[in-house]
Design a protein around this motif. Structure first.
Motif, short mmCIF file in Angstrom:
data_model
loop_
_atom_site.label_atom_id
_atom_site.label_comp_id
_atom_site.label_asym_id
_atom_site.label_seq_id
_atom_site.Cartn_x
_atom_site.Cartn_y
_atom_site.Cartn_z
N SER A 132 95.09 -11.06 -18.04
CA SER A 132 96.81 -10.40 -18.30
C SER A 132 97.25 -11.25 -19.09
O SER A 132 96.71 -12.13 -19.22
CB SER A 132 97.79 -10.22 -16.86
OG SER A 132 97.86 -12.04 -16.26
N PRO B 55 99.51 -6.64 -19.94
CA PRO B 55 100.00 -6.78 -18.79
C PRO B 55 99.26 -6.37 -17.53
O PRO B 55 98.59 -6.78 -16.05
CB PRO B 55 101.38 -6.80 -17.52
CG PRO B 55 101.70 -5.59 -19.02
CD PRO B 55 100.44 -5.72 -20.35
N ASP B 56 98.00 -5.27 -18.18
CA ASP B 56 97.87 -4.44 -16.85
C ASP B 56 96.12 -3.74 -17.55
O ASP B 56 95.96 -3.06 -17.24
CB ASP B 56 98.12 -3.56 -15.85
CG ASP B 56 99.14 -2.16 -17.08
OD1 ASP B 56 98.98 -3.04 -18.04
OD2 ASP B 56 99.56 -1.97 -16.12
#
Lengths: 445, 445
Positions: B27, B32-33
């Protein structure tokens, strides 16, 4: 009882290819055999108002399937969205698509994935304009400057153009808009034609088409160059003899050269007074364009049809690398990003002369130039939209030229809607044209 | 009887995705993902020697199918080619793929289509090295400089690096190669680790992993920054306290900032003596990087993992925009283009510190740095390869680290071969892992 708000119900995609490589229409030093194609998208809704949003990426054939797949990858971001919210704020979709961190890895903001985003966003703008019952140029010219600024992504360009700059430019641009709209509807917007200048044409055909262009009212034509210098000298001499001194002749190398070659070749053609040299080298080479511009003046340097996004345009302007900025309606991230680019050009005082041609690029980009004239730059001086007389018959609202000028389109929307019969015929590989073509060539239909 | 020459018989592609987003591994401020993924390609032949060519594009999940489609679009250029000719001159395929005028429209030389070309070419180099029974770094370090020069496309970079420059650099680089090869086999190549520094980790985990990194022998670690300045100040203070003054701490903003933000934020962290700021802004913003570099010295500026091609690297060097050049093995057009980029870096005297991590990027890029050390730059001073301890178990010849250094891989090829069991499990959406996962979540398997 509250009505259910209308939603986007489907993102339908089509691989549409036209067999243009069988003529030499569209041939240049880097594109000897393009099959002009569209990765085409239709946004369907349950609004029951008869409106759909149409958009596309223009490609030259192979890989159109990859481009269609990329548009398809955007589907989860679009299906189910409120039509009203989407049309009230296309920028919200722009932010979602450009901000998808996983899809972003495939760019960021360049190439196949970014062009797919542009196609989807242009389809939203088409839908929004249809729902407002206005051609897109008029919608853009009439809305509040504040709202237009809200549609622009300033990330990575704020060092050259702030939201405050943009608002000031749009407010200033609004002065006199009504008079310019009257003039636009009366006189249209100036075009120039590339039709005489394809590399594959004979000198006789070049002469005939160049004279025809002047007779048609064009004041600028363009010749493809860059394959062979002796040929280019002969062709440019032929063209100059055909049109005389009063007509501008632009030349276009389609990225054929390294920096040094670009300088030498352009200077070798300078005796024929070319107006601009277009795409002298890689569209990625900002510093290279700056070096070419310094070395070939007073010939102007033009580029942009392959410039991937607003960030590269920003630098071309910051570096003083171009005299003419050539937007393309279907290369960058749609209307939103082209608003950013038009604003950058206005900030730096560089005229915008769009790239067009291909499939439907004239239809789209005229709206952006007309908005720019009405409500941003306020002038058509030294501004011309490219015109190529190909494939317009496949659109429901094709461009209309009169005396070398684009008439302002009056049909609501972005002029992006392709005729259903054309899609049925040229859908690849299963359209009726392609099936019959394979049968005629003895293959299995 | 003459034997039929062996041919490439198939270009098999696989959409392989690992569910890394369920941890916070990987991350950062822009990602973020991520679901670390590979658009994977295997070149099969009828040589009956057991050798296949393996390659891939790394992606972060969504859109991996688009990337697979793009590799598939290259198939007609590859299937049927002579294995021997292809391996004797991978540059011939590079020229054909980059020169396909229709596919070129989708870039040119950037994004999805260009990464696909890189995957295919890397697979050819893997095959070529296996047939030579050498790890790729050794093949590259032993071949004639003239042949290496023949593998480089100088188009659009000749104004900064001529073929004569390249030959001179490679000939000079050859001096002392045998001694450096001995040293490399003995000591390996220095690495640095990003494992402590992911944004999603707690301060305790950061401290523990940072101390572990020092204990493991690393002399440089890296922290992700750019989401929240106060957090970054705290995390950097925590990291500095954990590792002491003798360890370099690089920071990485993953393109989060505009130019002005990059300068302010980096200067706000300067008290913790960061070694470099990585990707301070858009990878497309050459002039922006130059402005950042001028404003944040003595903190160094590093970029490259998202730099699309040699043309942008050329300009980053010409503009004095970077102190550290970060190649990526799977972003540009394969080994051929990375040779060009290594040569450009050598010409300008800028150290190369590769980006790695993801899926298999460490496995690939170590070969390029080791070649650079042996036969081009001749040094490992101020040079480190990123190391992230993720997903190596899926490769048949995973990287081996010892005391913070990459051991020279000894297996023939480019270390690109993924284990068959891993492909079977993580093939998306039909691999055994994904089928079981959907069943466990109550969906239809």
């Amino acid at each position: 009882m509250t009505a259910t708000p209308a939603r986007i119900t489907a993102v339908d995609t089509y691989d549409v290819r036209f067999p243009t490589s069988r003529e030499l229409d569209g041939s240049d030093a880097m594109n000897p055999d393009p099959d002009y194609s569209a990765a085409y998208v239709v946004l369907r809704t349950d609004a029951h108002d008869g409106h759909e949003g149409h958009g596309f990426t223009f490609t030259t054939g192979r890989g159109n399937d990859v481009q269609v797949a990329a548009i398809g990858a955007l589907r989860p971001h679009i299906v189910g969205r409120s039509v009203q919210e989407l049309c009230a704020d296309p920028g919200s979709l722009s932010r979602d698509l450009i901000g998808d961190s996983q899809l972003r890895w495939l760019g960021p903001e360049k190439g196949v994935m970014h062009m797919a985003i542009g196609a989807a966003l242009n389809a939203v703008w088409d839908l929004a304009a249809k729902r407002e019952d206005k051609p897109l140029w008029q919608l853009l010219a009439h809305v509040d400057p504040e709202w237009l600024v809200s549609q622009v992504d300033f990330r990575y360009i704020a060092d050259a153009l702030s939201p405050e700059d943009a608002l000031r430019l749009l407010r200033e641009g609004r002065t006199g808009v009504a008079g310019r709209e009257t003039a636009l509807l009366e006189d249209g917007y100036p075009g120039y034609t590339t039709s005489p200048g394809w590399l594959g044409y004979s000198d006789d055909k070049l002469t005939r088409l160049a004279k025809q262009a002047v007779a048609d009212g064009f004041t600028q034509i363009k010749l493809k160059v860059g394959a062979d210098l002796d040929d280019d000298i002969r062709r440019l001499r032929t063209a100059r003899a055909a049109v005389g001194d009063g007509i501008r002749i632009a030349i276009d190398a389609n990225q054929r050269w390294n920096v040094d070659e670009a300088i030498e070749w352009t200077n070798a053609l300078a005796m024929f007074d070319p107006y601009w040299i277009e795409e002298p080298t890689s569209p990625d080479d900002i510093l290279g364009h700056a070096a070419v511009r310094r070395a070939v003046a007073p010939v102007k340097v033009a580029t942009g049809e392959h410039v991937q996004n607003r960030i590269v345009f920003k630098q071309l302007l910051q570096a003083g690398a171009i005299d003419v900025l050539q937007i393309d309606a279907a290369r960058v991230g749609g209307v939103n990003e082209n608003l950013a680019i038009l604003l950058l050009a206005a900030k730096f005082g560089v005229p915008v002369c769009p790239h067009a041609g291909g499939v439907g690029l004239c239809e789209l980009v005229q709206h952006l130039s007309m908005f720019d004239y009405l409500a941003l730059s306020g002038t058509t001086e030294n501004r011309v939209i490219e015109f190529v007389d190909h494939l317009h018959e496949h659109f429901t609202a094709p461009v209309i030229m009169r005396e070398g000028r684009y008439r302002a389109p009056l049909a609501p929307g972005f002029s992006a809607t392709m005729r259903e019969e054309s899609i049925a015929a040229y859908h690849y590989p299963d359209g009726t044209f392609w099936v019959a073509d394979r049968a005629a060539q003895g293959g299995t239909a």
